[in-house]
Enzyme design. Structure first.
Site, short mmCIF file in Angstrom:
data_model
loop_
_atom_site.label_atom_id
_atom_site.label_comp_id
_atom_site.label_asym_id
_atom_site.label_seq_id
_atom_site.Cartn_x
_atom_site.Cartn_y
_atom_site.Cartn_z
N SER A 144 8.51 27.82 59.68
CA SER A 144 9.06 26.89 58.21
C SER A 144 8.44 26.89 57.03
O SER A 144 7.31 26.47 57.29
CB SER A 144 10.07 26.59 58.82
OG SER A 144 10.92 25.67 57.56
N SER A 188 10.01 24.51 55.28
CA SER A 188 11.08 24.09 54.43
C SER A 188 10.22 22.67 53.95
O SER A 188 10.31 21.92 53.14
CB SER A 188 12.37 23.80 55.62
OG SER A 188 12.95 24.54 55.80
N LYS A 197 23.61 26.24 63.33
CA LYS A 197 24.35 26.06 62.52
C LYS A 197 25.60 26.36 62.74
O LYS A 197 26.14 25.48 61.81
CB LYS A 197 23.95 27.19 61.24
CG LYS A 197 22.92 27.71 60.77
CD LYS A 197 22.74 28.13 59.60
CE LYS A 197 21.55 28.25 59.20
NZ LYS A 197 21.00 29.18 57.56
N ASN A 236 24.51 23.56 57.65
CA ASN A 236 23.20 24.24 57.57
C ASN A 236 22.38 22.69 56.81
O ASN A 236 20.89 21.70 56.66
CB ASN A 236 22.21 24.74 56.78
CG ASN A 236 22.42 24.32 55.02
OD1 ASN A 236 23.29 24.12 54.70
ND2 ASN A 236 21.17 24.87 55.07
N GLY A 239 25.09 41.81 59.63
CA GLY A 239 25.30 40.41 59.93
C GLY A 239 26.65 39.70 60.17
O GLY A 239 27.67 39.59 59.15
N SER A 240 26.66 38.37 61.39
CA SER A 240 28.14 38.04 61.50
C SER A 240 27.85 36.39 61.76
O SER A 240 28.35 35.84 61.94
CB SER A 240 28.70 38.54 62.06
OG SER A 240 28.51 38.52 63.29
N GLY A 241 26.33 36.23 61.83
CA GLY A 241 26.38 34.34 62.26
C GLY A 241 26.00 33.42 61.14
O GLY A 241 27.18 34.00 59.67
N TYR A 245 13.23 35.09 54.41
CA TYR A 245 11.66 34.65 53.84
C TYR A 245 10.34 34.74 54.43
O TYR A 245 9.41 35.08 53.72
CB TYR A 245 11.87 33.78 52.90
CG TYR A 245 11.41 32.13 54.29
CD1 TYR A 245 10.25 31.89 53.80
CD2 TYR A 245 12.65 31.82 54.48
CE1 TYR A 245 10.76 30.47 55.04
CE2 TYR A 245 12.73 30.81 54.75
CZ TYR A 245 11.22 29.90 55.22
OH TYR A 245 11.47 28.34 56.31
N GLY A 257 14.63 35.87 50.96
CA GLY A 257 14.76 35.12 51.06
C GLY A 257 14.40 34.00 50.48
O GLY A 257 15.17 32.68 50.01
#
Length: 253
Positions: free
Chosen positions: A14, A16, A65, A86, A125-127, A210, A231
């Protein structure tokens, strides 16, 4: 020292911490940002120790999430809309769940001058990430189409015009924007989320992952002369919003 961080699993990649530390330094704030890389069975212990560890808030990523909602006292409208959290803000011991992903995604489209109003957009996707993108696209008045594997998730996207099995999508020529919200291609860098056989020169490919910076999905787009978006821009925008929420809860400004 007050702490913030990212809760998830196998998140050593990550960016972040780098983004948040830079933002805190710019604000001259003595707050740290750490990775809370925890197995599912350790989440309760983490939640129970927030106060003693001086954690004032945290972000949440895959695979928690949606699961984190069970540990939240209150859900903000942004989280209720997305059905995923999130960002968690802790105010007077009260845990409030938000979703800044949707904001980050919408801002990233503005930053890249992508206008989706009245245009056909395909979400892969569907998450939790897909839910945030779906919510953002609804607000931006896009015509939403989706492709994913889980039949049980169809009811969670009532405003999608079409929903197709992920492995049956090969023609993306009718879409202005195709967004990969799956993890396909983030671990195996040569893996494509879908097999693209037909596309338009106007189609834009957006990979929420990303890492890697140039996924197989985006490399395909680049080689075909298409506009591609990584991303990381969304990550930065949602981080800015998350910090605003944490700082506001502290009443520092």
């Amino acid at each position: 020292m007050r702490k913030t961080g990212l809760l998830g699993r196998r998140i050593g990649y990550s960016k972040s911490p780098e983004i948040h530390e830079r933002l805190y330094t710019g604000k001259r704030m003595d707050i740290s940002y750490e990775l809370f890389d925890l197995p599912r069975e350790k989440i309760r212990e983490f939640i129970d120790s927030l106060a003693v560890n001086q954690i004032i808030g945290f972000n949440v990523t895959i695979p928690y999430k949606e699961e984190i909602i069970g540990y939240i006292h209150e859900l903000d409208a942004s989280a209720l809309e997305c059905g995923a959290v999130n960002t968690v803000v802790i105010k007077n011991g009260w845990r409030i769940g938000y979703n800044t992903d949707s904001y980050g995604f919408m801002q990233s489209l503005r930053d890249n001058r992508v206008d989706v109003r009245g245009k056909d957009v395909l979400i892969l996707g569907s998450g939790g990430a897909a839910k945030a993108v779906y919510t953002g696209l609804k607000k931006m008045n896009a015509n939403i189409h989706m492709a994913f594997r889980s039949e049980t998730r169809r009811k969670e996207f009532p405003e999608a015009i079409t929903i197709s099995p992920l492995d049956q999508v090969t023609d993306i020529s009718g879409y202005h924007l195709v967004i990969n919200c799956t993890k396909l291609g983030s671990v195996n860098y040569d893996e494509m989320p879908i097999e693209i056989r037909n596309y338009s020169s106007d189609t834009i490919l957006y990979d929420l992952n990303y890492e890697p910076m140039h996924s197989a999905f985006l490399r395909f787009g680049t080689s075909a002369g298409l506009q591609v978006i990584n991303g990381e821009n969304m990550l930065f925008n949602q981080a800015v919003k998350s910090q605003e929420l944490w700082i506001d809860a502290l009443n520092l400004f």
